[in-house]
Design an enzyme around this catalytic site. Structure first.
Site, PDB file in Angstrom:
ATOM      1  N   SER A   1     -13.413   1.818   3.115  1.00  0.00           N
ATOM      2  CA  SER A   1     -12.422   1.472   2.099  1.00  0.00           C
ATOM      3  C   SER A   1     -11.352   2.545   1.991  1.00  0.00           C
ATOM      4  O   SER A   1     -11.630   3.694   1.648  1.00  0.00           O
ATOM      5  CB  SER A   1     -13.113   1.301   0.740  1.00  0.00           C
ATOM      6  OG  SER A   1     -12.146   1.349  -0.286  1.00  0.00           O
TER       7      SER A   1
ATOM      8  N   ARG B   1       1.572   4.305  -3.030  1.00  0.00           N
ATOM      9  CA  ARG B   1       1.386   5.732  -2.708  1.00  0.00           C
ATOM     10  C   ARG B   1       2.694   6.505  -2.867  1.00  0.00           C
ATOM     11  O   ARG B   1       2.678   7.696  -3.190  1.00  0.00           O
ATOM     12  CB  ARG B   1       0.830   5.862  -1.285  1.00  0.00           C
ATOM     13  CG  ARG B   1      -0.661   5.452  -1.222  1.00  0.00           C
ATOM     14  CD  ARG B   1      -1.025   5.000   0.169  1.00  0.00           C
ATOM     15  NE  ARG B   1      -2.439   4.764   0.372  1.00  0.00           N
ATOM     16  CZ  ARG B   1      -3.087   3.620   0.129  1.00  0.00           C
ATOM     17  NH1 ARG B   1      -2.421   2.579  -0.373  1.00  0.00           N
ATOM     18  NH2 ARG B   1      -4.380   3.509   0.380  1.00  0.00           N
TER      19      ARG B   1
ATOM     20  N   ASP C   1      -7.124  -7.926   4.800  1.00  0.00           N
ATOM     21  CA  ASP C   1      -6.225  -8.719   3.963  1.00  0.00           C
ATOM     22  C   ASP C   1      -5.668  -9.944   4.694  1.00  0.00           C
ATOM     23  O   ASP C   1      -5.081 -10.828   4.072  1.00  0.00           O
ATOM     24  CB  ASP C   1      -5.068  -7.849   3.452  1.00  0.00           C
ATOM     25  CG  ASP C   1      -5.558  -6.783   2.471  1.00  0.00           C
ATOM     26  OD1 ASP C   1      -6.656  -6.950   1.916  1.00  0.00           O
ATOM     27  OD2 ASP C   1      -4.841  -5.789   2.277  1.00  0.00           O
TER      28      ASP C   1
ATOM     29  N   SER D   1       0.838  -1.210   0.000  1.00  0.00           N
ATOM     30  CA  SER D   1       0.000   0.000   0.000  1.00  0.00           C
ATOM     31  C   SER D   1       0.867   1.252   0.000  1.00  0.00           C
ATOM     32  O   SER D   1       0.590   2.220  -0.722  1.00  0.00           O
ATOM     33  CB  SER D   1      -0.881   0.030   1.250  1.00  0.00           C
ATOM     34  OG  SER D   1      -1.824  -1.002   1.202  1.00  0.00           O
TER      35      SER D   1
ATOM     36  N   ARG E   1     -13.226 -13.930  -1.908  1.00  0.00           N
ATOM     37  CA  ARG E   1     -12.361 -14.603  -0.913  1.00  0.00           C
ATOM     38  C   ARG E   1     -13.148 -15.482   0.053  1.00  0.00           C
ATOM     39  O   ARG E   1     -12.587 -16.428   0.604  1.00  0.00           O
ATOM     40  CB  ARG E   1     -11.509 -13.581  -0.152  1.00  0.00           C
ATOM     41  CG  ARG E   1     -10.339 -13.125  -0.977  1.00  0.00           C
ATOM     42  CD  ARG E   1      -9.289 -12.373  -0.206  1.00  0.00           C
ATOM     43  NE  ARG E   1      -8.205 -12.047  -1.136  1.00  0.00           N
ATOM     44  CZ  ARG E   1      -7.395 -11.014  -1.016  1.00  0.00           C
ATOM     45  NH1 ARG E   1      -7.523 -10.179  -0.008  1.00  0.00           N
ATOM     46  NH2 ARG E   1      -6.443 -10.804  -1.916  1.00  0.00           N
TER      47      ARG E   1
HETATM   48  C1  S3P Z   1      -5.725  -1.145   0.238  1.00  0.00           C
HETATM   49  C2  S3P Z   1      -6.952  -1.114   0.835  1.00  0.00           C
HETATM   50  C3  S3P Z   1      -7.770  -2.312   1.064  1.00  0.00           C
HETATM   51  C4  S3P Z   1      -6.941  -3.585   0.965  1.00  0.00           C
HETATM   52  C5  S3P Z   1      -6.030  -3.582  -0.235  1.00  0.00           C
HETATM   53  C6  S3P Z   1      -5.070  -2.412  -0.168  1.00  0.00           C
HETATM   54  C7  S3P Z   1      -4.994   0.121   0.021  1.00  0.00           C
HETATM   55  O1  S3P Z   1      -8.798  -2.352   0.076  1.00  0.00           O
HETATM   56  O2  S3P Z   1      -7.785  -4.712   0.917  1.00  0.00           O
HETATM   57  O3  S3P Z   1      -5.270  -4.776  -0.278  1.00  0.00           O
HETATM   58  O4  S3P Z   1      -3.781   0.090  -0.267  1.00  0.00           O
HETATM   59  O5  S3P Z   1      -5.627   1.180   0.138  1.00  0.00           O
HETATM   60  P1  S3P Z   1     -10.207  -1.555   0.296  1.00  0.00           P
HETATM   61  O6  S3P Z   1      -9.889  -0.140   0.422  1.00  0.00           O
HETATM   62  O7  S3P Z   1     -10.998  -1.887  -0.928  1.00  0.00           O
HETATM   63  O8  S3P Z   1     -10.802  -2.142   1.530  1.00  0.00           O
END
Ligand code: S3P
Length: 443
Positions: free
Chosen positions: A174, A31, A323, A27, A354
């Protein structure tokens, strides 16, 4: 994605304790590219995750005219400023990454040029209305392919929109949606306020703040003020810690099989709920060597086997555990009682459904699982059988299956493991360090 490779794993007989370092956080690496590209000067990140997903994001920004160098996990990126991106010559391809497509669409929505972004077969089924709605309310012009219930990629983005501030209450928890709004919000002519139904990971907020942006957050409300200028400190490289979600596979192993020490694991509190679950199950965990500035903290985590009891996961923990649920479900097979996860219907729209993929895997392992529309129940205690299973093209299912075989001390055959490279390119190196034997099959 086409995830074809198959592997046979034979568990390790070794009992000595292990020390591992997992690769950089996925993540944060996404970014780093995005915010590094939009900054007014250059920035350096150590520990960049060289996985397929993050390399696709890097490639997209190179198609948008951003220069970068990547060597041994050190990413130097020459920011072009908010207005410096160039129109791409081709459709942009984010591969398998939901984070990539949702966040980059937030950036593209505010550009002067048109663009199209898509990805692999799995991405082309993933819901995008969740970002199209708020971005449209901000003035962006984004459309996807309509399905019976949603909109899916390819996404067509018309440039030249004036981006407005927004006061947005998200319907789902999210971080991808929140971050998409915040990235478009860097261009907004008014204040952007996003309210989350539950706290989600805050990597975007931390990086914007680290680059001098006027952002505040807390109590599930993020406020981003207009006229952002992203100014990384030129002589201050940023350390991307190890990915907690990758570490989770080995924490589960350590909780069942033999002591393990994981170094430089990201400890951002919006990511570490799995540690709370492990503690509640009775795991023996110790964290030490805390480091990192307020950008992204990290630490060493030590875990050793103990008697584990399954729990009912509090629903408010689910977004910060999302996750880790595949490996948690596998871990539950080795604990007493019943693991219950509810209010997790987001699992249905990840890289695979999942809930279904976990159920298929656990059934193949001889375990007991019941699924619900928004969750699952796993009953621990039955012995694990030698098994053959498929990842359904989902990296976390592939890794959860392999760890399940190792934790249950059984031989297993896992099909469709090439997708592991989307998030954890050194997974099989870590598996070799455990001492398990890996046989690659060409079928
Ligand atoms: C993520 C947010 C999550 C996560 C994904 C990575 C991110 O998804 O499941 O693996 O980097 O912002 P959601 O925002 O859809 O929950």
């Amino acid at each position: 994605m086409t995830s074809t490779q198959s592997v046979v794993m034979n568990p390790s007989v070794s009992t000595h304790s292990l020390r591992l370092r997992v690769p950089g956080d996925k993540s944060i690496s996404h970014r780093a590219v995005m915010l590094g590209a939009l900054a007014t000067n250059s920035s350096t990140f150590y520990g960049f995750l060289e996985s397929q997903d993050c390399l696709n994001t890097l490639h997209i920004f190179s198609n948008l005219g951003v220069h970068s160098q990547l060597k041994n996990g050190v990413l130097c990126i020459d920011g072009v400023g908010l207005k410096g991106l160039m129109a791409p010559h081709h459709q942009l391809d984010c591969g398998n990454s939901g984070t990539g497509i949702r966040l980059i669409t937030g950036v593209l929505a505010a550009q002067s040029f048109d663009s199209i972004i898509s990805g692999d077969a799995s991405i082309q089924t993933r819901p995008m209305k969740r970002i199209i709605d708020p971005l449209s309310r901000m003035g962006a012009r984004v459309s996807g392919v309509a399905t019976a219930t949603d909109m899916v990629p390819p996404l067509v983005i018309h440039g030249g929109a004036t981006i407005r501030g927004i006061d947005y209450e998200m319907g789902i928890a999210s971080a991808q949606v929140k971050s998409s709004i915040l990235l478009a919000g860097l261009y907004a002519n008014g204040v952007v306020r996003v309210t989350e139904p539950r706290e989600t990971r805050d990597h975007t907020e931390r990086l914007i703040r680290g680059f001098g942006g006027a952002i505040e957050w807390g109590d599930q409300l993020v406020t981003l003020n207009p006229s952002q200028l992203l100014n990384p400190h030129p002589d201050r490289p940023i350390q991307i810690p190890g990915d907690f979600s990758s570490a989770a596979f080995f924490l589960a192993y350590g909780a069942v099989v033999r002591p393990i020490e994981l170094v430089m694991v990201g400890m951002n509190p919006t990511r570490t709920r799995f540690l709370d679950v492990l503690n509640a199950m009775g795991a023996r965990i110790e964290c030490s060597d805390y480091s990192g500035d307020d950008m992204e903290p990290y630490a060493t985590i030590r875990i050793s086997p103990s008697e584990l009891n399954n729990i009912e996961v509090p629903p408010e923990w689910v977004p910060n555990l999302i996750d880790e649920i595949p490996i948690l479900a596998i871990l539950a097979l080795f604990a007493r009682g019943e693991l219950v996860v509810r209010q997790a219907s987001e699992l249905r729209v990840k890289e695979s459904d999942r809930i279904q993929s976990i159920a298929q895997l656990i059934q193949k392992m001889g375990g007991q699982i019941e699924t619900m529309p928004d969750g699952l129940k796993v009953t621990g205690g039955s012995s694990i059988l030698e098994f053959e299973a498929n990842s359904n093209g989902d990296h976390r299912i592939a890794m959860a299956g392999i760890m399940g075989g190792l934790m249950g001390h059984v031989r297993c055959m896992m099909h469709g493991v090439s997708c592991i490279s989307t998030s954890f390119p050194t997974f099989f190196e870590c598996i070799s360090e455990i001492g398990a034997s890996i046989e690659w099959l060409d079928i």
